[in-house]
Design a protein around this motif. Structure first.
Motif, PDB file in Angstrom:
ATOM      1  N   GLY A  56       0.820  -1.214   0.000  1.00  0.00           N
ATOM      2  CA  GLY A  56       0.000   0.000   0.000  1.00  0.00           C
ATOM      3  C   GLY A  56       0.850   1.258   0.000  1.00  0.00           C
ATOM      4  O   GLY A  56       0.513   2.250  -0.652  1.00  0.00           O
ATOM      5  N   THR A  57       1.961   1.225   0.720  1.00  0.00           N
ATOM      6  CA  THR A  57       2.886   2.363   0.737  1.00  0.00           C
ATOM      7  C   THR A  57       3.435   2.636  -0.657  1.00  0.00           C
ATOM      8  O   THR A  57       3.458   3.787  -1.119  1.00  0.00           O
ATOM      9  CB  THR A  57       4.048   2.095   1.716  1.00  0.00           C
ATOM     10  OG1 THR A  57       3.512   1.904   3.022  1.00  0.00           O
ATOM     11  CG2 THR A  57       5.030   3.245   1.733  1.00  0.00           C
ATOM     12  N   ALA A  58       3.859   1.570  -1.330  1.00  0.00           N
ATOM     13  CA  ALA A  58       4.423   1.725  -2.679  1.00  0.00           C
ATOM     14  C   ALA A  58       3.373   2.256  -3.653  1.00  0.00           C
ATOM     15  O   ALA A  58       3.647   3.178  -4.437  1.00  0.00           O
ATOM     16  CB  ALA A  58       4.978   0.392  -3.167  1.00  0.00           C
ATOM     17  N   LEU A  59       2.182   1.681  -3.608  1.00  0.00           N
ATOM     18  CA  LEU A  59       1.122   2.139  -4.511  1.00  0.00           C
ATOM     19  C   LEU A  59       0.735   3.591  -4.233  1.00  0.00           C
ATOM     20  O   LEU A  59       0.511   4.381  -5.167  1.00  0.00           O
ATOM     21  CB  LEU A  59      -0.098   1.231  -4.385  1.00  0.00           C
ATOM     22  CG  LEU A  59       0.058  -0.190  -4.921  1.00  0.00           C
ATOM     23  CD1 LEU A  59      -1.182  -1.011  -4.632  1.00  0.00           C
ATOM     24  CD2 LEU A  59       0.362  -0.163  -6.408  1.00  0.00           C
ATOM     25  N   SER A  60       0.659   3.949  -2.971  1.00  0.00           N
ATOM     26  CA  SER A  60       0.305   5.313  -2.609  1.00  0.00           C
ATOM     27  C   SER A  60       1.372   6.311  -3.068  1.00  0.00           C
ATOM     28  O   SER A  60       1.047   7.416  -3.534  1.00  0.00           O
ATOM     29  CB  SER A  60       0.099   5.411  -1.102  1.00  0.00           C
ATOM     30  OG  SER A  60      -0.288   6.703  -0.734  1.00  0.00           O
ATOM     31  N   LEU A  61       2.633   5.942  -2.968  1.00  0.00           N
ATOM     32  CA  LEU A  61       3.708   6.805  -3.459  1.00  0.00           C
ATOM     33  C   LEU A  61       3.637   6.984  -4.975  1.00  0.00           C
ATOM     34  O   LEU A  61       3.842   8.089  -5.496  1.00  0.00           O
ATOM     35  CB  LEU A  61       5.072   6.238  -3.066  1.00  0.00           C
ATOM     36  CG  LEU A  61       5.505   6.465  -1.627  1.00  0.00           C
ATOM     37  CD1 LEU A  61       6.797   5.695  -1.355  1.00  0.00           C
ATOM     38  CD2 LEU A  61       5.708   7.940  -1.365  1.00  0.00           C
ATOM     39  N   ILE A  62       3.321   5.909  -5.680  1.00  0.00           N
ATOM     40  CA  ILE A  62       3.225   5.978  -7.147  1.00  0.00           C
ATOM     41  C   ILE A  62       2.065   6.883  -7.561  1.00  0.00           C
ATOM     42  O   ILE A  62       2.209   7.742  -8.445  1.00  0.00           O
ATOM     43  CB  ILE A  62       3.071   4.564  -7.738  1.00  0.00           C
ATOM     44  CG1 ILE A  62       4.383   3.789  -7.572  1.00  0.00           C
ATOM     45  CG2 ILE A  62       2.685   4.622  -9.209  1.00  0.00           C
ATOM     46  CD1 ILE A  62       4.282   2.312  -7.876  1.00  0.00           C
ATOM     47  N   VAL A  63       0.912   6.717  -6.915  1.00  0.00           N
ATOM     48  CA  VAL A  63      -0.250   7.547  -7.243  1.00  0.00           C
ATOM     49  C   VAL A  63       0.028   9.013  -6.906  1.00  0.00           C
ATOM     50  O   VAL A  63      -0.307   9.913  -7.674  1.00  0.00           O
ATOM     51  CB  VAL A  63      -1.513   7.031  -6.511  1.00  0.00           C
ATOM     52  CG1 VAL A  63      -2.660   8.016  -6.646  1.00  0.00           C
ATOM     53  CG2 VAL A  63      -1.906   5.670  -7.045  1.00  0.00           C
ATOM     54  N   SER A  64       0.652   9.260  -5.778  1.00  0.00           N
ATOM     55  CA  SER A  64       0.982  10.624  -5.377  1.00  0.00           C
ATOM     56  C   SER A  64       1.911  11.295  -6.386  1.00  0.00           C
ATOM     57  O   SER A  64       1.699  12.449  -6.777  1.00  0.00           O
ATOM     58  CB  SER A  64       1.615  10.613  -3.990  1.00  0.00           C
ATOM     59  OG  SER A  64       2.000  11.908  -3.609  1.00  0.00           O
ATOM     60  N   ALA A  65       2.929  10.574  -6.826  1.00  0.00           N
ATOM     61  CA  ALA A  65       3.862  11.125  -7.827  1.00  0.00           C
ATOM     62  C   ALA A  65       3.141  11.376  -9.151  1.00  0.00           C
ATOM     63  O   ALA A  65       3.368  12.406  -9.803  1.00  0.00           O
ATOM     64  CB  ALA A  65       5.030  10.180  -8.022  1.00  0.00           C
ATOM     65  N   ALA A  66       2.266  10.458  -9.557  1.00  0.00           N
ATOM     66  CA  ALA A  66       1.537  10.629 -10.810  1.00  0.00           C
ATOM     67  C   ALA A  66       0.618  11.852 -10.758  1.00  0.00           C
ATOM     68  O   ALA A  66       0.508  12.601 -11.737  1.00  0.00           O
ATOM     69  CB  ALA A  66       0.729   9.379 -11.117  1.00  0.00           C
ATOM     70  N   LEU A  67      -0.026  12.070  -9.621  1.00  0.00           N
ATOM     71  CA  LEU A  67      -0.899  13.240  -9.484  1.00  0.00           C
ATOM     72  C   LEU A  67      -0.096  14.541  -9.530  1.00  0.00           C
ATOM     73  O   LEU A  67      -0.545  15.534 -10.116  1.00  0.00           O
ATOM     74  CB  LEU A  67      -1.695  13.162  -8.183  1.00  0.00           C
ATOM     75  CG  LEU A  67      -2.795  12.096  -8.131  1.00  0.00           C
ATOM     76  CD1 LEU A  67      -3.339  11.956  -6.728  1.00  0.00           C
ATOM     77  CD2 LEU A  67      -3.901  12.440  -9.110  1.00  0.00           C
ATOM     78  N   ARG A  68       1.062  14.545  -8.936  1.00  0.00           N
ATOM     79  CA  ARG A  68       1.903  15.754  -8.972  1.00  0.00           C
ATOM     80  C   ARG A  68       2.405  16.040 -10.386  1.00  0.00           C
ATOM     81  O   ARG A  68       2.456  17.190 -10.818  1.00  0.00           O
ATOM     82  CB  ARG A  68       3.063  15.606  -8.006  1.00  0.00           C
ATOM     83  CG  ARG A  68       2.660  15.843  -6.579  1.00  0.00           C
ATOM     84  CD  ARG A  68       3.858  15.815  -5.638  1.00  0.00           C
ATOM     85  NE  ARG A  68       3.494  16.274  -4.325  1.00  0.00           N
ATOM     86  CZ  ARG A  68       2.849  15.550  -3.417  1.00  0.00           C
ATOM     87  NH1 ARG A  68       2.482  14.323  -3.708  1.00  0.00           N
ATOM     88  NH2 ARG A  68       2.557  16.047  -2.239  1.00  0.00           N
ATOM     89  N   ILE A  69       2.776  14.993 -11.100  1.00  0.00           N
ATOM     90  CA  ILE A  69       3.228  15.170 -12.484  1.00  0.00           C
ATOM     91  C   ILE A  69       2.073  15.662 -13.353  1.00  0.00           C
ATOM     92  O   ILE A  69       2.248  16.542 -14.199  1.00  0.00           O
ATOM     93  CB  ILE A  69       3.841  13.872 -13.018  1.00  0.00           C
ATOM     94  CG1 ILE A  69       5.169  13.611 -12.304  1.00  0.00           C
ATOM     95  CG2 ILE A  69       4.060  13.936 -14.520  1.00  0.00           C
ATOM     96  CD1 ILE A  69       5.771  12.250 -12.561  1.00  0.00           C
ATOM     97  N   ALA A  70       0.875  15.113 -13.135  1.00  0.00           N
ATOM     98  CA  ALA A  70      -0.293  15.565 -13.899  1.00  0.00           C
ATOM     99  C   ALA A  70      -0.616  17.028 -13.614  1.00  0.00           C
ATOM    100  O   ALA A  70      -1.085  17.756 -14.497  1.00  0.00           O
ATOM    101  CB  ALA A  70      -1.496  14.688 -13.570  1.00  0.00           C
ATOM    102  N   SER A  71      -0.351  17.491 -12.398  1.00  0.00           N
ATOM    103  CA  SER A  71      -0.640  18.890 -12.074  1.00  0.00           C
ATOM    104  C   SER A  71       0.288  19.857 -12.813  1.00  0.00           C
ATOM    105  O   SER A  71      -0.038  21.032 -12.974  1.00  0.00           O
ATOM    106  CB  SER A  71      -0.544  19.128 -10.571  1.00  0.00           C
ATOM    107  OG  SER A  71       0.790  19.158 -10.145  1.00  0.00           O
TER     108      SER A  71
END
Length: 154
Positions: free
Chosen positions: A49-64
């Motif tokens: 869950g930690t790894a998936l949450s980090l990946i989603v967080s990074a993807a959202l920041r890149i999308a912003s």
């Protein structure tokens, strides 16, 4: 004497989208912290869950980073250009010189809108020599400058 004038239009819709993306990334950061704490206290599957949450967080920041912040109209003696500003870069949409376009009043034409909605200025269509059309919200001073530029008068 060199003339230089700029006019800016903030992109409110894109700013709202960017705020939502960054808020979701912050929520993912909180989840990452919770998952990491749970994994450190013996529930080792929470590392997934930690790894998936980090990946989603990074993807959202890149999308912003793809959300536009503003348009800038820049007039110089030698030409006129419109720039799109993003958080990480600036992109020139088009650039024209003397007699490189035609200026029309907007009346429901299909064109690329390069202004915020709603706008306090009149909307004009700039038709480039290659056939592309752009909707611009020009204040009175910028309208006079661009009109002089496209007509080629001195």
């Amino acid at each position: 004497m060199t003339r230089f004038y700029t006019q800016e239009h903030l992109d409110v819709k894109s700013a709202t989208k960017r705020t939502i993306l960054l808020a979701a990334a912050l929520f993912c950061d909180v989840l990452t912290l919770v998952f990491t704490l749970r994994a450190c206290f013996g529930a080792y599957l929470y590392f997934i869950g930690t790894a998936l949450s980090l990946i989603v967080s990074a993807a959202l920041r890149i999308a912003s980073l793809t959300c536009r912040t503003k348009w800038t109209y820049v007039f110089r003696d030698d030409g006129f250009c419109v720039e799109e500003h993003f958080p990480s870069k600036k992109k020139v949409v088009f650039e024209i010189g003397r007699r490189g376009a035609e200026l029309l009043l907007k009346n429901g034409e299909n064109c690329v809108d390069l202004y915020r909605d709603p706008c306090d200025c009149e909307i004009y269509v700039l038709k480039l020599s290659d056939g592309r059309t752009f909707g611009l919200a020009l204040n009175d001073y910028m309208l006079a400058l661009v009109d002089e530029l496209v007509q080629g008068e001195r």
